[in-house]
Design a protein around this motif. Structure first.
Motif, PDB file in Angstrom:
ATOM      1  N   SER A   1     -26.054  34.899  -1.885  1.00 36.72           N
ATOM      2  CA  SER A   1     -26.904  35.012  -0.476  1.00 36.72           C
ATOM      3  C   SER A   1     -26.221  33.769   0.307  1.00 36.72           C
ATOM      4  N   ASN A   2     -26.705  33.912   1.578  1.00 35.93           N
ATOM      5  CA  ASN A   2     -26.421  32.794   2.556  1.00 35.93           C
ATOM      6  C   ASN A   2     -27.049  31.529   2.072  1.00 35.93           C
ATOM      7  N   LYS A   3     -28.283  31.543   1.272  1.00 36.54           N
ATOM      8  CA  LYS A   3     -28.786  30.475   0.857  1.00 36.54           C
ATOM      9  C   LYS A   3     -29.086  30.547  -0.681  1.00 36.54           C
ATOM     10  N   ASN A   4     -28.767  29.686  -1.222  1.00 44.30           N
ATOM     11  CA  ASN A   4     -29.184  29.645  -2.818  1.00 44.30           C
ATOM     12  C   ASN A   4     -30.433  29.367  -2.995  1.00 44.30           C
ATOM     13  N   HIS A   5     -31.207  30.403  -3.703  1.00 44.26           N
ATOM     14  CA  HIS A   5     -32.557  30.226  -4.049  1.00 44.26           C
ATOM     15  C   HIS A   5     -32.934  30.702  -5.392  1.00 44.26           C
ATOM     16  N   ILE A   6     -34.258  30.344  -5.750  1.00 46.10           N
ATOM     17  CA  ILE A   6     -34.568  30.786  -7.165  1.00 46.10           C
ATOM     18  C   ILE A   6     -35.945  31.554  -6.949  1.00 46.10           C
ATOM     19  N   GLU A   7     -36.138  32.827  -7.673  1.00 46.23           N
ATOM     20  CA  GLU A   7     -37.547  33.649  -7.817  1.00 46.23           C
ATOM     21  C   GLU A   7     -37.955  33.497  -9.217  1.00 46.23           C
ATOM     22  N   ILE A   8     -39.346  33.506  -9.399  1.00 48.05           N
ATOM     23  CA  ILE A   8     -40.033  33.458 -10.515  1.00 48.05           C
ATOM     24  C   ILE A   8     -41.068  34.366 -10.459  1.00 48.05           C
ATOM     25  N   LYS A   9     -40.988  35.246 -11.520  1.00 46.47           N
ATOM     26  CA  LYS A   9     -42.133  36.409 -11.836  1.00 46.47           C
ATOM     27  C   LYS A   9     -42.696  36.132 -13.227  1.00 46.47           C
ATOM     28  N   ILE A  10     -43.990  36.117 -13.214  1.00 49.69           N
ATOM     29  CA  ILE A  10     -44.772  36.042 -14.200  1.00 49.69           C
ATOM     30  C   ILE A  10     -45.699  37.186 -14.762  1.00 49.69           C
ATOM     31  N   GLN A  11     -45.715  37.744 -16.044  1.00 55.75           N
ATOM     32  CA  GLN A  11     -46.495  39.047 -16.085  1.00 55.75           C
ATOM     33  C   GLN A  11     -47.095  38.720 -17.514  1.00 55.75           C
ATOM     34  N   TRP A  12     -48.556  39.109 -17.557  1.00 60.36           N
ATOM     35  CA  TRP A  12     -49.449  38.775 -18.915  1.00 60.36           C
ATOM     36  C   TRP A  12     -50.369  39.762 -18.658  1.00 60.36           C
ATOM     37  N   ASP A  13     -50.255  41.016 -19.500  1.00 63.44           N
ATOM     38  CA  ASP A  13     -51.144  42.085 -19.411  1.00 63.44           C
ATOM     39  C   ASP A  13     -52.744  41.734 -20.086  1.00 63.44           C
ATOM     40  N   THR A  14     -52.650  41.705 -21.267  1.00 65.80           N
ATOM     41  CA  THR A  14     -54.099  41.530 -21.851  1.00 65.80           C
ATOM     42  C   THR A  14     -54.099  40.424 -22.851  1.00 65.80           C
ATOM     43  N   ILE A  15     -55.259  40.034 -22.876  1.00 65.29           N
ATOM     44  CA  ILE A  15     -55.585  38.824 -23.701  1.00 65.29           C
ATOM     45  C   ILE A  15     -57.104  39.394 -24.529  1.00 65.29           C
ATOM     46  N   GLN A  16     -57.183  39.316 -25.812  1.00 65.42           N
ATOM     47  CA  GLN A  16     -58.223  39.966 -26.654  1.00 65.42           C
ATOM     48  C   GLN A  16     -58.833  38.866 -27.538  1.00 65.42           C
ATOM     49  N   PHE A  17     -60.117  38.585 -27.642  1.00 67.68           N
ATOM     50  CA  PHE A  17     -60.787  37.847 -28.380  1.00 67.68           C
ATOM     51  C   PHE A  17     -61.874  38.532 -28.964  1.00 67.68           C
ATOM     52  N   LYS A  18     -62.059  38.364 -30.411  1.00 71.74           N
ATOM     53  CA  LYS A  18     -63.098  39.001 -31.277  1.00 71.74           C
ATOM     54  C   LYS A  18     -63.691  38.252 -32.059  1.00 71.74           C
ATOM     55  N   PHE A  19     -64.913  37.956 -31.664  1.00 75.84           N
ATOM     56  CA  PHE A  19     -65.797  36.862 -32.449  1.00 75.84           C
ATOM     57  C   PHE A  19     -67.117  37.516 -32.923  1.00 75.84           C
ATOM     58  N   SER A  20     -67.444  37.595 -34.067  1.00 71.53           N
ATOM     59  CA  SER A  20     -68.797  37.915 -34.617  1.00 71.53           C
ATOM     60  C   SER A  20     -69.480  36.463 -34.732  1.00 71.53           C
ATOM     61  N   LYS A  21     -70.998  36.651 -35.365  1.00 70.24           N
ATOM     62  CA  LYS A  21     -71.593  35.662 -35.661  1.00 70.24           C
ATOM     63  C   LYS A  21     -70.995  34.855 -36.589  1.00 70.24           C
ATOM     64  N   ASP A  22     -70.486  35.100 -37.556  1.00 71.74           N
ATOM     65  CA  ASP A  22     -69.985  34.473 -38.927  1.00 71.74           C
ATOM     66  C   ASP A  22     -68.917  33.862 -38.318  1.00 71.74           C
ATOM     67  N   ASP A  23     -68.018  34.436 -37.577  1.00 73.95           N
ATOM     68  CA  ASP A  23     -66.773  33.871 -36.851  1.00 73.95           C
ATOM     69  C   ASP A  23     -67.169  32.482 -35.995  1.00 73.95           C
ATOM     70  N   TYR A  24     -68.040  32.639 -35.139  1.00 74.25           N
ATOM     71  CA  TYR A  24     -68.406  31.637 -34.559  1.00 74.25           C
ATOM     72  C   TYR A  24     -68.674  30.364 -35.344  1.00 74.25           C
ATOM     73  N   ALA A  25     -69.679  30.654 -36.342  1.00 73.80           N
ATOM     74  CA  ALA A  25     -70.289  29.653 -36.989  1.00 73.80           C
ATOM     75  C   ALA A  25     -69.139  29.103 -37.771  1.00 73.80           C
ATOM     76  N   PHE A  26     -67.915  29.838 -38.476  1.00 77.80           N
ATOM     77  CA  PHE A  26     -66.913  29.360 -39.189  1.00 77.80           C
ATOM     78  C   PHE A  26     -66.187  28.443 -38.253  1.00 77.80           C
ATOM     79  N   ILE A  27     -65.926  28.865 -36.885  1.00 77.79           N
ATOM     80  CA  ILE A  27     -65.109  27.935 -36.083  1.00 77.79           C
ATOM     81  C   ILE A  27     -65.682  26.611 -35.718  1.00 77.79           C
ATOM     82  N   ASP A  28     -67.346  26.511 -35.523  1.00 82.99           N
ATOM     83  CA  ASP A  28     -67.915  25.528 -35.246  1.00 82.99           C
ATOM     84  C   ASP A  28     -67.922  24.592 -36.304  1.00 82.99           C
ATOM     85  N   GLN A  29     -67.948  25.088 -37.826  1.00 83.81           N
ATOM     86  CA  GLN A  29     -67.729  24.294 -38.645  1.00 83.81           C
ATOM     87  C   GLN A  29     -66.401  23.454 -38.787  1.00 83.81           C
ATOM     88  N   ILE A  30     -65.308  24.063 -38.516  1.00 86.39           N
ATOM     89  CA  ILE A  30     -63.794  23.647 -38.531  1.00 86.39           C
ATOM     90  C   ILE A  30     -63.826  22.661 -37.493  1.00 86.39           C
TER      91      ILE A  30
END
Length: 1252
Positions: free
Chosen positions: A1218-1247
């Motif tokens: 093109s007439n002027k050199n340039h850079i384009e950046i595109k970012i895509q992140w669809d889903t993030i899934q967390f699964k925590f039970s009561k025991d999981d939360y207690a275990f993470i808190d202990q660690i």
């Protein structure tokens, strides 16, 4: 009376240009005694005008000129010329008179001198190549001078306002000499000469010498002070200015002729404009005009014909000089060389023609009327001359060669110096009035002798020096007996301090050169006050512009250097045998504390050792067969006559530190003592010189060196006192401000640039030789011949070198009491068997360096096995060397540069490092850290001395070195077997770190830089037996390499890189793969590592401002690199897979419950299409976190998902079209899934609570 008038007439005829109005009353003639005396005459002020000197004669006066001519005994008594009372008052030239004819003549002579210098260089080279020797001997004229003295007064009142008589009377008086010794540069000198000049050698029956001279200088006193040195610099600067002014003076004359009424300022501006136009602008414009080009070509052709006819003895000198004035130096040399080659070819073609045919050809030809003489001698060869002379019965004595006896000496000249003394004067303080001697060098009873044997044009040169002494400055007294001695003979004996003999082709021997030299021991004492005052005396108070003189000096230096190198190389090639015997006794350098030597001084003593140099079969009766076994095996193993043996040996090189109660004169003769920092070292070097340099089967030079042991004993007490003593020395201070230093640095760089633009005689000669047609043909044939030799592996080996050091042993000792000599063994560092071998050939250098072993032993700790001393570092494999480096160095002038094994790389280097075992013993390393910190703390308490600021020079040198080094291409192949690190102490071993198989290469050319790297594996092991998790860091896939990547970066500044080409060669890229690691995160190991870092932290924290500046520079450099890549449209392709580690976080070291975090993988890939030039696709996926339960083998038997996400995609598009050199950046992140039970939360808190 008649004889007086007649004598005045002849004296006026021959000396009238120098002496004013000679009168017969001033002349006295004694005809019977043969005396002519001229009294009380004045010299003409124009006597030196034709010499173009930078000064004029204001007044000159000669009291008496006496000539004694013993006409009755001419062959018995000498002819004497006596000059008494010669007084000359000179003044500096303030203006330059422009003379167009003289200017043209000087410029022409200067141009022809440059031409003759290049042709003389070629003549000498051809003479040595043809094994020719010149037998011409020049006559020597000797004179006698008595009471010669030179004095230089500074800041005196001018005498130019006085009359002639008053000036002469003032010069005769000594009233103006306030300090007689100081003002004299050369005090009155008396020289006694005994000269005997005999008849010709044949008339003396080869028994008496033709010239036998004995010259004796009684006392030579030389003096210089700071003011005289400053005046000398001013004088040289003014002379340089005068040369520049004389070059441009003609343009000022042009302005004066055109305009007479302008103001001075306007004239100066017009002068500057006219000078620039005529010197820089107009010559360039004229050179590009077609009519001038055509005229120059015609002028070159005409001069070529005229010079060719000149070689054929048909001269047209007037037209030749006219053309030489119009043609530049380079073209003059080229045209003359081309004509010389044509003339040489003509002589070769005419060798078959008889002299009678040449005579007829000359008689019938139309020769030039201006030079119609037939050059008979030059037209015939030597054989034709002898036949003709024999036929006509003529005996020619002009070219008769005299047959001298081999032992006949026709010239013997001896010069003796009774005393030579140099004094340097300066003011002790700024407010002082009188000068004092700050340094004095005295050399009594020295002698030079020269003898010549004309049979083979050989000579003998001898130097004898009884002793040398140098005195320094004393603060209170100016008495030589109380002044400190800086240089003196160590043990005064009846033998001379120095004796040197150099003889070519000695009588009754077959050697080429005989060198005999010996010197006695010398003691050099450092005296700080004297050295500082000398530095201050010769440090200019202001900047002097001496660029013209520097350029002239540099030109002379380069010519001398090239000529010396050529003569040395040619003579060394032809050596058949030598007779060398040199013994240089030890030189002791004493450095006392605070720079002043007294009886209670601590000091450093450096003994440079006894150097012996033996050469020739006479001094080395038997050549060691193993020294040159490889070279002789292909020719004749028993034939010692093929080589010239040389042996160089340095004994007793040592370094000592002595306390106040120790005598260095006693300890230097001991092999070991607490004062020895470096024990006596012996270095031996055996050299063999091949007689037949054309034999490609053996090297021309072969050297084998050996150093058996280097032993260093360093106690913390002695080491601290050594460093403390160096810091107590008051070094010279610089009194110049920063602005002046910067100005001088700019002048130095400008001077270097100017020096590079001035071609030397050798460079001009080589350029002309490459341009001539016949030389091009010869060069092509030579290259083809060299290529055939290289293909047949017949490359000539210039030097084969082998050197090895058996062992370097450094022992550190720790004082039992603070600053005492009662020490215990602490640490030992050893290097075993260092070997270096090199073959320097015609086009390449093969260099090999190896180290057999390197180990560090702590003497205060024992191992559990056999109670041996603790080894902290050693090689793992005892069957191979620890380190090896193989280098193949060449240049692009190599005919096989583009083929194997060079492959267009100038420096090929291969590095191999054996597997290394490091025992990180905690207490041992802690003791080493405290040992070094203790010395640093003591040194930090010492006051620091001011030293000369040399940052600018060092930076400039580093810049120049970096610039020169970056231009060469290289390739470094490296292979590292691995590192094994054991961390622990005497009771328990804690961690074991293992790195396996580093290998790869780093290469750089003018087009690109490439890096290839492979790491096989890395493991971190917990050595506690009861630990559940042993492998803290391990590779998941054991069959693949852990890290493998290739990086290529193009040089965007290179003009040969085509931006539009889509080939792989013109693209930067990064490709590779990183295997997944399994990491066990335990809090105890993290705390242990942090504790190690804090306990062994010795690096001082940098100020916050400096840190911020460094971070800003790093970010700016990274941004600048990206900007350059985008600006120059350099493509960067990615093809990289980074498998991020899997981290396991158990509750504690014994628990089977943990959190598993898999960071997934990072993929980087580059595509190209029509819309954009480059697309980078970066994908980050498979990020998973689970709560897991492990079995006894640490295998997962149960898991609960805590976190997972879709791929994280990043697209980076780079557009170039093109007439002027340039850079384009595109970012895509669809889903993030967390699964925590009561025991999981207690275990993470202990660690989190236990880990962080």
């Amino acid at each position: 009376m008649v004889f007086a008038h007649l004598g005045a007439f002849f004296i006026d005829k021959f000396l009238g240009n120098y002496i004013e109005d000679i009168d017969s009353h001033q002349l006295k003639i004694s005809l019977w005694n043969g005396d002519i005396t001229l009294n009380n005459v004045y010299l003409k002020t124009s006597a030196l005008k034709d010499l173009n000197l930078p000064f004029d004669i204001e007044t000159g006066y000669l009291e008496k000129l006496k000539i004694h001519l013993p006409w009755k005994h001419l062959y018995v008594q000498p002819t004497k010329i006596e000059i008494e009372g010669l007084y000359i008052l000179l003044s500096r030239k303030t203006d330059v008179n422009y003379d167009p004819e003289k200017e043209e003549k000087d410029e022409y002579e200067k141009k022809m001198k440059q031409v003759e210098k290049v042709e003389q260089f070629r003549f000498e080279k051809e003479q040595y190549e043809n094994d020719a020797k010149s037998a011409d001997h020049k006559d020597t004229v000797f004179g006698e001078i008595n009471n010669l003295s030179i004095y230089w007064n500074s800041n005196i009142q001018s005498r130019l306002d006085l009359s002639k008589e008053q000036i002469i009377n003032d010069l005769k008086s000594d009233n103006h000499l306030q300090f007689p010794q100081m003002n004299y540069i050369l005090q009155p000198l008396n020289v006694q000469t005994k000269l005997k000049i005999g008849k010709t050698s044949e008339e003396e029956n080869f028994e008496a010498k033709i010239l036998d001279g004995d010259i004796q200088f009684n006392n030579i006193y030389l003096n210089i002070n700071k003011n005289q040195y400053a005046d000398l610099l001013d004088f040289l600067e003014y002379e340089d200015y005068l040369n520049i002014k004389s070059k441009h003076r003609k343009y000022y004359q042009m302005i004066d002729d055109d305009v007479q009424s302008d103001k001075i300022a306007v004239k100066r501006w017009k002068f500057a404009y006219t000078s620039i136009v005529h010197e820089n602008v107009r010559p360039r414009l004229i050179s590009f005009k077609w009519e001038n080009m055509k005229e120059n070509l015609q002028r070159y052709k005409e001069y070529s014909e005229i010079y060719y006819n000149h070689l054929n003895h048909q001269n047209n000198k007037q037209r030749q000089q006219e053309l030489e004035k119009q043609i530049d130096v380079f073209n003059l040399i080229y045209i003359r060389r081309t004509a010389q080659i044509q003339y040489t070819n003509k002589i070769v073609d005419d060798n078959s023609i008889s002299w009678w045919e040449k005579f007829n050809s000359w008689w019938n030809s139309d020769s030039d009327m201006n030079d119609s003489e037939f050059h008979f001698n030059e037209s015939l060869s030597n054989d034709e001359k002898s036949k003709l002379y024999k036929a006509i019965g003529y005996n020619d004595q002009s070219d008769k060669q005299i047959s001298y006896p081999n032992d006949y000496i026709d010239m013997n000249v001896s010069i003796r110096f009774n005393l030579t003394e140099l004094n340097v004067w300066s003011l002790m303080n700024k407010n002082d009035v009188d000068f004092k001697i700050i340094s004095s060098i005295s050399i009594p009873q020295s002698q030079l002798q020269y003898q010549r044997r004309p049979a083979k044009d050989d000579f003998l040169f001898m130097i004898d020096c009884e002793t040398i002494e140098m005195y320094g400055i004393d603060e209170d007294k100016n008495n030589k007996t109380s002044r400190p001695i800086l240089i003196q003979q160590f043990n005064k004996s009846q033998e001379n301090l120095l004796h040197f003999e150099f003889e070519t082709n000695p009588i009754n021997t077959k050697v080429d050169y005989r060198i005999l030299a010996y010197s006695q021991s010398l003691q050099i004492n450092y005296h700080a006050m004297t050295i500082n005052k000398l530095f201050e005396c010769f440090l200019p108070d202001k900047h002097h512009d001496l660029e013209g003189i520097k350029q002239a000096a540099y030109s002379i230096y380069t010519d001398i250097k090239h000529r010396t190198q050529f003569l040395l190389s040619e003579n060394l090639k032809k050596i058949q045998d030598l007779d060398i015997l040199i013994h240089i006794q030890s030189i002791y350098f004493i450095l006392p504390d605070y720079g002043t030597l007294n009886e209670s001084s601590s000091m450093i003593c450096l003994d440079f050792g006894h150097l012996s140099f033996k050469g020739g079969k006479k001094n080395l009766l038997k050549i060691q067969q193993d020294v040159f076994h490889d070279a002789q095996s292909s020719v004749d193993e028993t034939n010692d006559s093929l080589f010239v043996p040389i042996e160089i040996q340095l004994k007793q090189f040592q370094l000592l530190y002595l306390n106040q109660n120790e005598s260095w004169k006693d300890l230097i003769f001991k092999q070991e003592s607490p004062s020895h920092l470096i024990q006596p070292i012996t270095i031996t070097l055996n050299i063999l010189k091949s007689i037949n340099v054309q034999n490609t089967n053996i090297p021309i030079w072969k050297a084998d060196g050996e150093m058996k042991l280097i032993e260093c004993h360093l106690s913390d007490t002695r080491l601290f006192q050594f460093l403390k003593l160096i810091q107590t020395i008051p070094y010279p201070q610089s009194f110049q401000n920063n602005q002046q230093q910067q100005q001088q640095q700019d002048q130095k760089t400008l001077s270097k640039d100017k020096k590079k633009t001035i071609p030397s005689t050798k460079e001009t000669y080589e350029t002309i030789e490459k341009m001539t047609p016949i030389q091009n043909i010869l060069r092509e044939e030579e290259q083809n011949l060299d290529l055939n030799k290289l293909n047949n592996q017949q490359q000539i080996t210039q030097l084969q070198f082998n050197f090895f050091i058996s062992k370097i042993n450094i022992k550190f000792q720790r004082a039992l009491l603070d600053l005492s000599d009662y020490c215990e063994e602490f640490l030992e560092i050893s290097f075993e068997l260092i070997q270096c071998s090199s073959n320097i050939k015609t086009y390449d250098i093969d260099l090999n360096i190896s180290l057999d072993n390197f180990y560090i032993i702590h003497q205060q700790f024992l191992t559990n096995n056999n109670n041996e001393k603790l080894n902290l570092l050693n090689r793992q494999n005892n069957h191979s060397k620890l380190f090896q480096m193989n280098c193949l160095l060449t240049s692009d002038t190599n005919p096989l540069f583009n083929s194997s094994p060079y492959n267009s790389i100038e420096n090929n280097i291969q590095l191999t490092l054996n597997q290394i075992f490091i025992y990180f013993h905690l207490q041992a390393f802690q003791s080493i850290i405290s040992f070094t910190n203790n010395i640093k703390q003591k040194l930090a308490q010492l006051p620091k001395q001011n030293q000369i600021q040399s940052s600018s020079s060092s930076s400039s040198s580093s810049e120049s070195s970096s610039s020169t080094s970056s231009s060469s291409s290289f390739k470094i192949d490296f292979t590292i077997e691995g590192f094994n690190l054991l961390i622990g102490n005497e009771r328990v071993h804690m961690l074991y770190i293992e790195l396996k198989q580093f290998q790869g290469y780093l290469s750089q050319t003018n087009l690109k830089m490439c890096l290839h790297f492979i790491l096989n594996d890395i493991r971190l092991i917990d050595l506690y037996v009861k630990s559940r998790y042993q492998y803290l860091i391990s590779k998941e896939n054991s069959s693949n390499d852990l890290i493998q990547f290739d990086l290529c970066l193009l040089n965007h500044e290179n003009k040969f890189i085509n931006k539009k080409t889509k080939s792989k060669e013109n693209k930067s890229f990064l490709k590779g793969k990183f295997e997944k690691l399994n990491i066990i995160y335990l809090n105890k190991h993290i705390q242990f590592i942090l504790l190690l870092i804090n306990s062994f932290q010795t690096k001082q924290q940098k100020p916050k401002e400096i840190k911020e500046e460094e971070e800003e520079e790093q970010s700016n450099s990274f941004a600048k690199m990206l900007q350059n890549y985008q600006k120059h449209s350099i493509e960067f392709h990615l093809d990289f897979i980074l498998n991020l580690p899997q981290i396991l976080l158990p509750i504690n070291s014994y628990s089977n419950k943990a959190i598993s975090i898999d960071l997934g993988n990072l993929q980087m890939h580059t595509d190209s299409n029509e819309k954009f030039n480059e697309q980078h696709r970066i994908t980050f996926d498979n990020i998973i976190s689970n709560r897991v339960i492990l079995n006894e083998n640490n295998e997962i038997i149960e898991k609960n998902s805590l976190f997972q996400c879709s791929p994280f995609l990043t697209l980076i598009n780079r557009y170039f079209n093109s007439n002027k050199n340039h850079i384009e950046i595109k970012i895509q992140w669809d889903t993030i899934q967390f699964k925590f039970s009561k025991d999981d939360y207690a275990f993470i808190d202990q660690i989190l609570k236990t880990k962080f």
